[in-house]
Design a protein around this motif. Sequence first.
Motif, PDB file in Angstrom:
ATOM      1  N   PHE A   2      60.490  43.508 100.598  1.00 62.40           N
ATOM      2  CA  PHE A   2      61.599  42.812  99.926  1.00 62.40           C
ATOM      3  C   PHE A   2      61.493  41.333 100.275  1.00 62.40           C
ATOM      4  CE2 PHE A   2      66.019  41.228 100.187  1.00 62.40           C
ATOM      5  CZ  PHE A   2      66.530  41.617  98.953  1.00 62.40           C
ATOM      6  N   GLU A   3      61.840  40.492  99.339  1.00 62.30           N
ATOM      7  CA  GLU A   3      61.828  39.068  99.687  1.00 62.30           C
ATOM      8  C   GLU A   3      63.083  38.401  99.182  1.00 62.30           C
ATOM      9  OE1 GLU A   3      58.617  36.967  97.854  1.00 62.30           O
ATOM     10  OE2 GLU A   3      59.314  37.595  95.896  1.00 62.30           O
ATOM     11  N   LEU A   4      63.428  37.351  99.880  1.00 57.34           N
ATOM     12  CA  LEU A   4      64.649  36.618  99.551  1.00 57.34           C
ATOM     13  C   LEU A   4      64.366  35.136  99.793  1.00 57.34           C
ATOM     14  CD1 LEU A   4      68.162  37.731 100.611  1.00 57.34           C
ATOM     15  CD2 LEU A   4      67.448  35.404 101.060  1.00 57.34           C
ATOM     16  N   TYR A   6      66.458  31.481  99.890  1.00 55.74           N
ATOM     17  CA  TYR A   6      67.756  30.822  99.793  1.00 55.74           C
ATOM     18  C   TYR A   6      67.579  29.334 100.009  1.00 55.74           C
ATOM     19  CZ  TYR A   6      68.057  30.171 104.874  1.00 55.74           C
ATOM     20  OH  TYR A   6      67.813  29.776 106.164  1.00 55.74           O
ATOM     21  N   GLU A  51      60.594  37.630 104.118  1.00 56.12           N
ATOM     22  CA  GLU A  51      60.033  38.860 103.557  1.00 56.12           C
ATOM     23  C   GLU A  51      59.931  39.923 104.639  1.00 56.12           C
ATOM     24  OE1 GLU A  51      56.498  37.191 101.704  1.00 56.12           O
ATOM     25  OE2 GLU A  51      55.409  37.195 103.593  1.00 56.12           O
ATOM     26  N   GLU A  54      64.101  45.408 103.412  1.00 58.50           N
ATOM     27  CA  GLU A  54      65.343  44.850 102.876  1.00 58.50           C
ATOM     28  C   GLU A  54      66.453  44.831 103.924  1.00 58.50           C
ATOM     29  OE1 GLU A  54      66.700  46.415  99.128  1.00 58.50           O
ATOM     30  OE2 GLU A  54      68.503  45.158  99.173  1.00 58.50           O
ATOM     31  N   VAL A  57      65.828  42.072 106.456  1.00 56.68           N
ATOM     32  CA  VAL A  57      66.027  40.739 105.859  1.00 56.68           C
ATOM     33  C   VAL A  57      67.519  40.461 105.714  1.00 56.68           C
ATOM     34  CG1 VAL A  57      65.716  39.385 103.738  1.00 56.68           C
ATOM     35  CG2 VAL A  57      63.774  40.645 104.708  1.00 56.68           C
ATOM     36  N   ARG A  58      68.280  41.462 105.261  1.00 53.02           N
ATOM     37  CA  ARG A  58      69.721  41.237 105.074  1.00 53.02           C
ATOM     38  C   ARG A  58      70.443  41.048 106.409  1.00 53.02           C
ATOM     39  NH1 ARG A  58      70.753  41.162  99.982  1.00 53.02           N
ATOM     40  NH2 ARG A  58      69.686  42.548  98.521  1.00 53.02           N
ATOM     41  N   LEU A  61      69.710  37.578 107.429  1.00 50.76           N
ATOM     42  CA  LEU A  61      70.435  36.616 106.590  1.00 50.76           C
ATOM     43  C   LEU A  61      71.892  36.489 107.053  1.00 50.76           C
ATOM     44  CD1 LEU A  61      70.058  34.758 104.099  1.00 50.76           C
ATOM     45  CD2 LEU A  61      71.162  36.572 102.770  1.00 50.76           C
ATOM     46  N   VAL A  75      71.689  32.118  97.813  1.00 50.81           N
ATOM     47  CA  VAL A  75      70.488  32.918  97.568  1.00 50.81           C
ATOM     48  C   VAL A  75      69.967  32.582  96.169  1.00 50.81           C
ATOM     49  CG1 VAL A  75      69.566  35.250  97.311  1.00 50.81           C
ATOM     50  CG2 VAL A  75      71.189  34.741  99.156  1.00 50.81           C
ATOM     51  N   GLU A  78      66.001  37.091  94.980  1.00 51.94           N
ATOM     52  CA  GLU A  78      65.887  38.246  95.871  1.00 51.94           C
ATOM     53  C   GLU A  78      65.395  39.423  95.076  1.00 51.94           C
ATOM     54  OE1 GLU A  78      69.620  39.959  97.397  1.00 51.94           O
ATOM     55  OE2 GLU A  78      70.667  38.714  95.935  1.00 51.94           O
TER      56      GLU A  78
END
Length: 139
Positions: A2-4, A6, A51, A54, A57-58, A61, A75, A78
């Motif tokens: 998963f990637e995000l 922001y 990355e 998920e 990462v969350r 974050l 963000v 995502e």
Amino acid sequence: MFELIYMSAASPTMTSAKARDIAEQSQMNNALADISGVLVFDGTSFAQILEGDESAVRRLLDIISADKRHSNLTVLVEGPTSGRSFAGWSMAYNDTGSMAQLLDRVADINAARSRSNGEELKRALDKLKSDVLGSLRGK
Ligand SMILES: Cc1cc2nc3c(=O)[nH]c(=O)nc-3n(C[C@H](O)[C@H](O)[C@H](O)COP(=O)(O)O)c2cc1C
């Protein structure tokens, strides 16, 4: 995977040296959580690509969001990704690239996403990462 991505506004007292310290101090935590990515700073704003799993990462974050060294965290991107782009960088640091260029890429990514065009989305994501990676390697 998963990637995000922001973006946030750095606090007025932020400097490149302090931002680099944040990235360096993140490396141990991120390695333990199997997170990789890059922190970009242009003197005013941060952008960060995270990355990993998920949930990890969350969780990170949430911690980063509460940090007083920046504000207005938004963000930009995502979603799932096929693999890591920053493998080997538990948190790279880059203050040489152009934030405007990065935002152009983000706009491309979100346009592709709103058109549900998977191929275009992949190209736009690859372009953003190759820009960021290119300026990392160029140092
Ligand atoms: C722009 C920005 C990016 C950050 N990125 C990370 C990160 O990738 N990993 C991390 O562990 N902490 C990051 N931090 C720091 C966290 O907010 C927090 O201070 C830190 O995780 C606390 O770590 P500690 O419990 O080991 O002291 C970041 C902070 C800022 C302001």
